[in-house]
Design an enzyme around this catalytic site. Sequence first.
Site, mmCIF file in Angstrom:
data_model
loop_
_atom_site.group_PDB
_atom_site.id
_atom_site.type_symbol
_atom_site.label_atom_id
_atom_site.label_comp_id
_atom_site.label_asym_id
_atom_site.label_seq_id
_atom_site.Cartn_x
_atom_site.Cartn_y
_atom_site.Cartn_z
ATOM 1 N N HIS A 119 95.509 48.956 12.218
ATOM 2 C CA HIS A 119 95.085 48.454 13.526
ATOM 3 C C HIS A 119 93.663 47.935 13.549
ATOM 4 C CE1 HIS A 119 93.105 52.331 13.679
ATOM 5 N NE2 HIS A 119 92.371 51.873 14.663
HETATM 6 C C1 UD1 Z 1 89.940 51.898 19.637
HETATM 7 C C2 UD1 Z 1 88.665 52.249 18.881
HETATM 8 C C3 UD1 Z 1 88.976 52.457 17.407
HETATM 9 C C4 UD1 Z 1 90.088 53.458 17.222
HETATM 10 C C5 UD1 Z 1 91.299 52.995 18.018
HETATM 11 C C6 UD1 Z 1 92.448 53.958 17.874
HETATM 12 C C7 UD1 Z 1 86.649 51.166 19.784
HETATM 13 C C8 UD1 Z 1 85.634 50.148 19.512
HETATM 14 N N1 UD1 Z 1 87.685 51.171 18.957
HETATM 15 O O1 UD1 Z 1 90.381 50.649 19.134
HETATM 16 O O2 UD1 Z 1 87.811 52.960 16.779
HETATM 17 O O3 UD1 Z 1 90.423 53.542 15.859
HETATM 18 O O4 UD1 Z 1 90.905 52.899 19.390
HETATM 19 O O5 UD1 Z 1 93.526 53.621 18.642
HETATM 20 O O6 UD1 Z 1 86.499 51.944 20.692
HETATM 21 N N2 UD1 Z 1 95.959 48.839 24.409
HETATM 22 C C9 UD1 Z 1 97.131 49.150 25.031
HETATM 23 N N3 UD1 Z 1 97.266 50.408 25.564
HETATM 24 C C10 UD1 Z 1 96.292 51.333 25.511
HETATM 25 C C11 UD1 Z 1 95.081 50.996 24.874
HETATM 26 C C12 UD1 Z 1 94.932 49.744 24.325
HETATM 27 O O7 UD1 Z 1 98.045 48.347 25.109
HETATM 28 O O8 UD1 Z 1 96.476 52.462 26.004
HETATM 29 C C13 UD1 Z 1 95.810 47.489 23.808
HETATM 30 C C14 UD1 Z 1 95.103 46.521 24.713
HETATM 31 O O9 UD1 Z 1 95.654 45.281 24.530
HETATM 32 C C15 UD1 Z 1 93.688 46.514 24.190
HETATM 33 C C16 UD1 Z 1 93.917 46.742 22.699
HETATM 34 O O10 UD1 Z 1 95.037 47.614 22.630
HETATM 35 O O11 UD1 Z 1 93.027 45.340 24.477
HETATM 36 C C17 UD1 Z 1 92.767 47.385 22.009
HETATM 37 O O12 UD1 Z 1 92.341 48.580 22.683
HETATM 38 P P1 UD1 Z 1 90.801 49.051 22.602
HETATM 39 O O13 UD1 Z 1 90.622 50.344 23.273
HETATM 40 O O14 UD1 Z 1 89.905 47.931 23.021
HETATM 41 O O15 UD1 Z 1 90.543 49.197 21.055
HETATM 42 P P2 UD1 Z 1 91.452 49.805 19.903
HETATM 43 O O16 UD1 Z 1 91.856 48.709 18.994
HETATM 44 O O17 UD1 Z 1 92.510 50.683 20.467
#
Ligand code: UD1
Length: 365
Positions: free
Chosen positions: A207
């Site tokens: 991811h």
């Molecule tokens: C975040 C952390 C990363 C961790 C990862 C684990 C930061 C910078 N990154 O990255 O260190 O390894 O979490 O999961 O904080 N989304 C959903 N549902 C959710 C959450 C996210 O669909 O409940 C999707 C959304 O499209 C969002 C994307 O995932 O834009 C990324 O989520 P985000 O929290 O920005 O970063 P992660 O890639 O999850």
Amino acid sequence: MKIILVAGARPNFMKVAPLLEALTVAAKSHPDLSVLLIHTGQHYDETMSGSFFEELGIRPPDFNLQVGSGSHAEQTARIMQAFEPLCVTERPDWVVVVGDVNSTIACALTATKLGIRVAHVEAGLRSRDRSMPEEINRLCTDAIADILFTTERSADQNLLAEGVPSEKIRFVGNTMIDTLIRQKDRALAHPLPAGLRAGQYAALTLHRPSNVDRPETLTPLVETLLTIAGRLPIVFPAHPRTLKNLERFSLRERIDRHTGIRLVDPMSYLEFIGLVARSRMVLTDSGGIQEEATYLGVPCLTMRDNTERPITCSVGTNRLVGSDPQRIKAEAFAVLDGRVAVGAIPEKWDGHAARRIAEVLLSQK
Ligand code: UD1
């Protein structure tokens, strides 16, 4: 003493669970101790958040800031804007943040500017790769934290080299491993996905933006994984970010057509640990999973060029294999041919990190 404990994203929840437990136990003999649990809402899906609270017995948060997704600046700013009035009203003595996600730095920065002391759990880890958002979060949080709790001794060395006074650094062990130790038997009681047999599949997670956000990186990675899946079935619980990109780059169909690779929704904690613990090997680009595989003694190939958790390579079962298809294939086949690193459990990964942290916090004036 009033402590605010912050959780925001999936990798935080297993670190927060034992801390909350240890502080709750401590409160029984310290009637003046109160603990508030804050969820920033960085992760919000049931599979990315709710299921972890249920399985790990984390009580519902006292406040949920419900910030949701956004660009880094948007998400960090929204957390800060929502967390600041809460700190002003609650006036905690300590804000405890864990890990390296945007919620970690957002809450640490908000608290320190209000004169509230900050404790960082899992401090001092460094990949030395500033293109990783987590590395920036780690550097900034550690620069302002008042107490820095570390999981491995290399982290102490990193902090000392950055000029952090030694009296602020406490090597306490790993709260994520506290949770793993507590939950391992329950995880092993969880049935494997239909048709899988222990030791006869690999568990895959992918991811990291550097691996999944561009088609020119993700496509060869997927092709390599499909080749490996020709020899060993792969179970792939995909993060929402990865799933979206697989669809966007037309890779989803390619995976669905291959019988060796099983793309599934993100798993709950127990389901995932049960999967990893019984796998032949782990393929990942995550941070925490390198540590979980090390504790479980499962060979782990990390598809990154660096790790902020070097003890998983020096003591544990982890190997950095980068993103080069030939290298990943060769290392995976080496594991299948029985050439595996025999690991050991790192120092102080003994299930008592959270208790040590609670003791240190309670001893503060
Ligand atoms: C975040 C952390 C990363 C961790 C990862 C684990 C930061 C910078 N990154 O990255 O260190 O390894 O979490 O999961 O904080 N989304 C959903 N549902 C959710 C959450 C996210 O669909 O409940 C999707 C959304 O499209 C969002 C994307 O995932 O834009 C990324 O989520 P985000 O929290 O920005 O970063 P992660 O890639 O999850």
